[in-house]
Enzyme design. Structure first.
Site, mmCIF file in Angstrom:
data_model
loop_
_atom_site.group_PDB
_atom_site.id
_atom_site.type_symbol
_atom_site.label_atom_id
_atom_site.label_comp_id
_atom_site.label_asym_id
_atom_site.label_seq_id
_atom_site.Cartn_x
_atom_site.Cartn_y
_atom_site.Cartn_z
ATOM 1 C CB ILE A 32 -0.980 -0.031 1.199
ATOM 2 C CG1 ILE A 32 -2.177 0.869 0.938
ATOM 3 C CG2 ILE A 32 -0.303 0.302 2.514
ATOM 4 C CD1 ILE A 32 -3.342 0.631 1.892
ATOM 5 C CG HIS A 100 5.523 -9.409 5.413
ATOM 6 N ND1 HIS A 100 5.273 -9.428 6.754
ATOM 7 C CD2 HIS A 100 6.176 -8.238 5.174
ATOM 8 C CE1 HIS A 100 5.750 -8.325 7.309
ATOM 9 N NE2 HIS A 100 6.301 -7.575 6.364
HETATM 10 P P1 5GP Z 1 6.995 -4.755 7.498
HETATM 11 O O1 5GP Z 1 7.413 -3.394 7.999
HETATM 12 O O2 5GP Z 1 6.136 -5.483 8.506
HETATM 13 O O3 5GP Z 1 8.139 -5.577 7.007
HETATM 14 O O4 5GP Z 1 6.129 -4.489 6.223
HETATM 15 C C1 5GP Z 1 4.762 -4.324 6.235
HETATM 16 C C2 5GP Z 1 4.365 -3.760 4.884
HETATM 17 O O5 5GP Z 1 2.966 -3.908 4.745
HETATM 18 C C3 5GP Z 1 4.689 -2.271 4.727
HETATM 19 O O6 5GP Z 1 5.532 -2.087 3.582
HETATM 20 C C4 5GP Z 1 3.326 -1.624 4.546
HETATM 21 O O7 5GP Z 1 3.316 -0.569 3.609
HETATM 22 C C5 5GP Z 1 2.460 -2.794 4.083
HETATM 23 N N1 5GP Z 1 1.069 -2.677 4.483
HETATM 24 C C6 5GP Z 1 0.605 -2.356 5.720
HETATM 25 N N2 5GP Z 1 -0.732 -2.355 5.741
HETATM 26 C C7 5GP Z 1 -1.127 -2.697 4.481
HETATM 27 C C8 5GP Z 1 -2.414 -2.855 3.880
HETATM 28 O O8 5GP Z 1 -3.466 -2.697 4.490
HETATM 29 N N3 5GP Z 1 -2.443 -3.211 2.570
HETATM 30 C C9 5GP Z 1 -1.282 -3.414 1.860
HETATM 31 N N4 5GP Z 1 -1.424 -3.757 0.576
HETATM 32 N N5 5GP Z 1 -0.061 -3.264 2.391
HETATM 33 C C10 5GP Z 1 0.012 -2.910 3.692
#
Ligand code: 5GP
Length: 114
Positions: A32, A100
């Site tokens: 997103i 992820h």
């Molecule tokens: P992390 O910081 O946990 O490695 O990455 C989480 C990722 O999920 C971030 O890049 C963030 O932009 C993405 N993200 C968070 N909430 C959402 C959402 O509701 N939809 C989508 N498509 N991506 C999300």
């Protein structure tokens, strides 16, 4: 019961996402807040919080996700190269506690990462 993560809610179609790949074991969708021209999130459908929570029983499932990433990269013709990142734990920047892999491409990437 713990609240489902945002990614579990995407798997269950409770919230929308731009899904680019799906099979029985994994799902890929656009981030997103993209950090590169191509920025996908690729997840196992199995609820695993992070790399720290993997067991030997997950070897096949996680291998499947990595093979899916390679297939997606080929389908998107990311011939110039791409980066795959997983953040594990707070200090690494993990915000969503569902394992992820970020698939990033379309710009140069520095090393070491920030
Ligand atoms: P992390 O910081 O946990 O490695 O990455 C989480 C990722 O999920 C971030 O890049 C963030 O932009 C993405 N993200 C968070 N909430 C959402 C959402 O509701 N939809 C989508 N498509 N991506 C999300």
């Amino acid at each position: 019961m713990a609240e489902p993560t945002i990614f579990k809610r995407i798997i269950d179609r409770e919230i929308p996402a731009k899904i680019v790949y799906e099979d029985d074991l994994c799902l890929a969708f656009e981030d997103i807040h993209p950090a590169a021209p191509t920025h996908l999130i690729v997840i196992p459908k199995k609820e695993i919080a992070s790399l720290d929570d993997l067991t030997e029983a997950d070897e096949g499932g996680v291998g499947h996700v990595l093979v899916a990433i390679a297939k997606i990269a080929a389908a998107l013709q990311l011939d110039g190269g791409y980066r795959v990142v997983t953040n594990c734990g707070k200090a690494a920047g993990q915000e969503v506690m569902h394992l992820h892999f970020h698939l990033l491409a379309g710009r140069p990437f520095g090393w070491p990462p920030g």
